[in-house]
Scaffold this motif. Structure first.
Motif, PDB file in Angstrom:
ATOM      1  N   LEU A   1       0.826  -1.213   0.000  1.00  0.00           N
ATOM      2  CA  LEU A   1       0.000   0.000   0.000  1.00  0.00           C
ATOM      3  C   LEU A   1       0.858   1.260   0.000  1.00  0.00           C
ATOM      4  CD1 LEU A   1      -2.903  -0.872   2.447  1.00  0.00           C
ATOM      5  CD2 LEU A   1      -3.055  -0.480  -0.012  1.00  0.00           C
ATOM      6  N   ALA A   2       2.097   1.149   0.470  1.00  0.00           N
ATOM      7  CA  ALA A   2       3.041   2.264   0.468  1.00  0.00           C
ATOM      8  C   ALA A   2       4.396   1.749   0.022  1.00  0.00           C
ATOM      9  CB  ALA A   2       3.149   2.890   1.852  1.00  0.00           C
ATOM     10  N   ALA A   3       5.141   2.604  -0.647  1.00  0.00           N
ATOM     11  CA  ALA A   3       6.486   2.229  -1.077  1.00  0.00           C
ATOM     12  C   ALA A   3       7.469   2.299   0.081  1.00  0.00           C
ATOM     13  CB  ALA A   3       6.953   3.148  -2.201  1.00  0.00           C
ATOM     14  N   CYS A   4       7.273   3.277   0.960  1.00  0.00           N
ATOM     15  CA  CYS A   4       8.217   3.535   2.042  1.00  0.00           C
ATOM     16  C   CYS A   4       7.523   4.410   3.079  1.00  0.00           C
ATOM     17  CB  CYS A   4       9.438   4.264   1.467  1.00  0.00           C
ATOM     18  SG  CYS A   4      10.675   4.784   2.661  1.00  0.00           S
ATOM     19  N   VAL A   5       7.942   4.281   4.327  1.00  0.00           N
ATOM     20  CA  VAL A   5       7.464   5.170   5.380  1.00  0.00           C
ATOM     21  C   VAL A   5       8.685   5.685   6.133  1.00  0.00           C
ATOM     22  CG1 VAL A   5       6.058   5.413   7.460  1.00  0.00           C
ATOM     23  CG2 VAL A   5       5.306   3.865   5.624  1.00  0.00           C
ATOM     24  N   ASN A   6       8.819   7.002   6.191  1.00  0.00           N
ATOM     25  CA  ASN A   6       9.881   7.627   6.983  1.00  0.00           C
ATOM     26  C   ASN A   6       9.298   7.966   8.346  1.00  0.00           C
ATOM     27  OD1 ASN A   6      10.573   9.180   3.990  1.00  0.00           O
ATOM     28  ND2 ASN A   6      12.009   7.785   4.917  1.00  0.00           N
ATOM     29  N   ILE A   7      10.004   7.548   9.398  1.00  0.00           N
ATOM     30  CA  ILE A   7       9.553   7.757  10.769  1.00  0.00           C
ATOM     31  C   ILE A   7      10.524   8.717  11.451  1.00  0.00           C
ATOM     32  CG2 ILE A   7       9.120   6.635  12.989  1.00  0.00           C
ATOM     33  CD1 ILE A   7       8.530   4.049  11.389  1.00  0.00           C
ATOM     34  N   TYR A   8       9.981   9.798  12.007  1.00  0.00           N
ATOM     35  CA  TYR A   8      10.776  10.813  12.681  1.00  0.00           C
ATOM     36  C   TYR A   8      10.363  10.887  14.145  1.00  0.00           C
ATOM     37  CZ  TYR A   8      11.913  12.423   7.987  1.00  0.00           C
ATOM     38  OH  TYR A   8      12.342  12.493   6.695  1.00  0.00           O
ATOM     39  N   PRO A   9      11.209  10.377  15.054  1.00  0.00           N
ATOM     40  CA  PRO A   9      10.882  10.451  16.481  1.00  0.00           C
ATOM     41  C   PRO A   9      11.282  11.816  17.063  1.00  0.00           C
ATOM     42  CG  PRO A   9      12.931   9.285  16.179  1.00  0.00           C
ATOM     43  CD  PRO A   9      12.416   9.623  14.794  1.00  0.00           C
ATOM     44  N   GLY A  10      10.882  12.033  18.302  1.00  0.00           N
ATOM     45  CA  GLY A  10      11.361  13.188  19.044  1.00  0.00           C
ATOM     46  C   GLY A  10      10.687  14.505  18.728  1.00  0.00           C
ATOM     47  N   MET A  11       9.476  14.474  18.242  1.00  0.00           N
ATOM     48  CA  MET A  11       8.749  15.694  17.938  1.00  0.00           C
ATOM     49  C   MET A  11       7.868  16.057  19.133  1.00  0.00           C
ATOM     50  SD  MET A  11       6.203  16.308  14.737  1.00  0.00           S
ATOM     51  CE  MET A  11       4.809  15.407  15.396  1.00  0.00           C
ATOM     52  N   ARG A  12       7.743  17.350  19.410  1.00  0.00           N
ATOM     53  CA  ARG A  12       6.822  17.807  20.458  1.00  0.00           C
ATOM     54  C   ARG A  12       5.668  18.516  19.785  1.00  0.00           C
ATOM     55  NH1 ARG A  12       7.893  17.206  25.515  1.00  0.00           N
ATOM     56  NH2 ARG A  12       6.970  19.073  26.395  1.00  0.00           N
ATOM     57  N   SER A  13       4.473  18.186  20.208  1.00  0.00           N
ATOM     58  CA  SER A  13       3.266  18.791  19.659  1.00  0.00           C
ATOM     59  C   SER A  13       2.534  19.558  20.748  1.00  0.00           C
ATOM     60  CB  SER A  13       2.336  17.721  19.085  1.00  0.00           C
ATOM     61  OG  SER A  13       2.926  17.111  17.966  1.00  0.00           O
ATOM     62  N   VAL A  14       2.056  20.726  20.386  1.00  0.00           N
ATOM     63  CA  VAL A  14       1.230  21.541  21.261  1.00  0.00           C
ATOM     64  C   VAL A  14      -0.114  21.682  20.566  1.00  0.00           C
ATOM     65  CG1 VAL A  14       0.980  23.777  22.409  1.00  0.00           C
ATOM     66  CG2 VAL A  14       3.275  22.809  22.058  1.00  0.00           C
ATOM     67  N   TYR A  15      -1.185  21.284  21.254  1.00  0.00           N
ATOM     68  CA  TYR A  15      -2.499  21.277  20.627  1.00  0.00           C
ATOM     69  C   TYR A  15      -3.581  21.390  21.704  1.00  0.00           C
ATOM     70  CZ  TYR A  15      -2.267  16.448  22.189  1.00  0.00           C
ATOM     71  OH  TYR A  15      -2.127  15.326  22.970  1.00  0.00           O
ATOM     72  N   ARG A  16      -4.769  21.710  21.277  1.00  0.00           N
ATOM     73  CA  ARG A  16      -5.907  21.770  22.205  1.00  0.00           C
ATOM     74  C   ARG A  16      -6.719  20.491  22.012  1.00  0.00           C
ATOM     75  NH1 ARG A  16      -7.996  25.827  24.967  1.00  0.00           N
ATOM     76  NH2 ARG A  16      -6.821  27.344  23.750  1.00  0.00           N
ATOM     77  N   TRP A  17      -7.024  19.809  23.112  1.00  0.00           N
ATOM     78  CA  TRP A  17      -7.839  18.604  23.073  1.00  0.00           C
ATOM     79  C   TRP A  17      -8.822  18.658  24.217  1.00  0.00           C
ATOM     80  CZ3 TRP A  17      -9.526  15.223  19.898  1.00  0.00           C
ATOM     81  CH2 TRP A  17     -10.076  14.021  20.341  1.00  0.00           C
ATOM     82  N   GLN A  18     -10.094  18.555  23.888  1.00  0.00           N
ATOM     83  CA  GLN A  18     -11.173  18.580  24.871  1.00  0.00           C
ATOM     84  C   GLN A  18     -11.054  19.796  25.794  1.00  0.00           C
ATOM     85  OE1 GLN A  18     -11.088  14.603  26.562  1.00  0.00           O
ATOM     86  NE2 GLN A  18     -12.123  13.770  24.762  1.00  0.00           N
ATOM     87  N   GLY A  19     -10.767  20.960  25.194  1.00  0.00           N
ATOM     88  CA  GLY A  19     -10.732  22.217  25.917  1.00  0.00           C
ATOM     89  C   GLY A  19      -9.461  22.524  26.684  1.00  0.00           C
ATOM     90  N   LYS A  20      -8.485  21.640  26.621  1.00  0.00           N
ATOM     91  CA  LYS A  20      -7.252  21.830  27.375  1.00  0.00           C
ATOM     92  C   LYS A  20      -6.058  21.821  26.430  1.00  0.00           C
ATOM     93  CE  LYS A  20      -4.505  19.611  30.969  1.00  0.00           C
ATOM     94  NZ  LYS A  20      -4.239  18.342  31.619  1.00  0.00           N
ATOM     95  N   VAL A  21      -5.091  22.721  26.655  1.00  0.00           N
ATOM     96  CA  VAL A  21      -3.870  22.726  25.860  1.00  0.00           C
ATOM     97  C   VAL A  21      -2.963  21.602  26.355  1.00  0.00           C
ATOM     98  CG1 VAL A  21      -1.807  24.031  25.215  1.00  0.00           C
ATOM     99  CG2 VAL A  21      -4.027  25.183  25.330  1.00  0.00           C
ATOM    100  N   GLU A  22      -2.558  20.760  25.421  1.00  0.00           N
ATOM    101  CA  GLU A  22      -1.695  19.612  25.718  1.00  0.00           C
ATOM    102  C   GLU A  22      -0.334  19.813  25.060  1.00  0.00           C
ATOM    103  OE1 GLU A  22      -2.652  17.030  27.555  1.00  0.00           O
ATOM    104  OE2 GLU A  22      -4.815  17.336  27.621  1.00  0.00           O
ATOM    105  N   ILE A  23       0.706  19.276  25.684  1.00  0.00           N
ATOM    106  CA  ILE A  23       2.046  19.240  25.101  1.00  0.00           C
ATOM    107  C   ILE A  23       2.535  17.812  25.250  1.00  0.00           C
ATOM    108  CG2 ILE A  23       4.414  20.084  25.196  1.00  0.00           C
ATOM    109  CD1 ILE A  23       3.310  22.656  26.501  1.00  0.00           C
ATOM    110  N   ASP A  24       2.789  17.155  24.110  1.00  0.00           N
ATOM    111  CA  ASP A  24       3.164  15.738  24.132  1.00  0.00           C
ATOM    112  C   ASP A  24       4.306  15.447  23.164  1.00  0.00           C
ATOM    113  OD1 ASP A  24       1.256  14.580  25.945  1.00  0.00           O
ATOM    114  OD2 ASP A  24      -0.281  14.907  24.419  1.00  0.00           O
TER     115      ASP A  24
END
Length: 111
Positions: free
Chosen positions: A31-54
């Protein structure tokens, strides 16, 4: 966009195990030729009314346009998030040799 065009499907997951499970499930059946995986990313987002950092892991899934919908369905099925980011990113010019290789890796799924 031509069905022979190559594009990225971009998504993020919470850990390397989930990333590798999704990548393998896409590459193994073609279904895909290749998948590049990049670890170590930090995401800041709002989920269910609360700002999350993961910490997250991002995946760039290389897939012919003709297989994009099927690949996205498979990612959604395997994804651990309730609302995964599933972004289709069209690519401009792709080297001819690489494009030929990518098509060969996914050839069986295209027919």
């Amino acid at each position: 966009m031509s069905e022979d065009a190559l594009l990225f499907i971009y998504t993020t997951v919470g850990d390397m195990d989930a990333a590798e499970r999704i990548a393998t499930a896409l590459v193994e059946p073609g279904l895909a030729a290749c998948v590049n995986i990049y670890p170590g990313m930090r995401s800041v987002y709002r989920w269910q009314g609360k700002v999350e950092i993961d910490e997250e892991v991002s995946l760039f899934i290389k897939v012919p346009a003709a297989l994009s919908a099927r690949a996205m369905e498979e990612v959604r099925r395997l994804h651990p998030y309730d609302v995964p980011a599933l972004l289709e990113i069209p690519l401009g010019r792709v080297d001819g040799d690489y494009l030929a290789w990518a098509k060969e890796q996914t050839r069986e799924q295209r027919y």
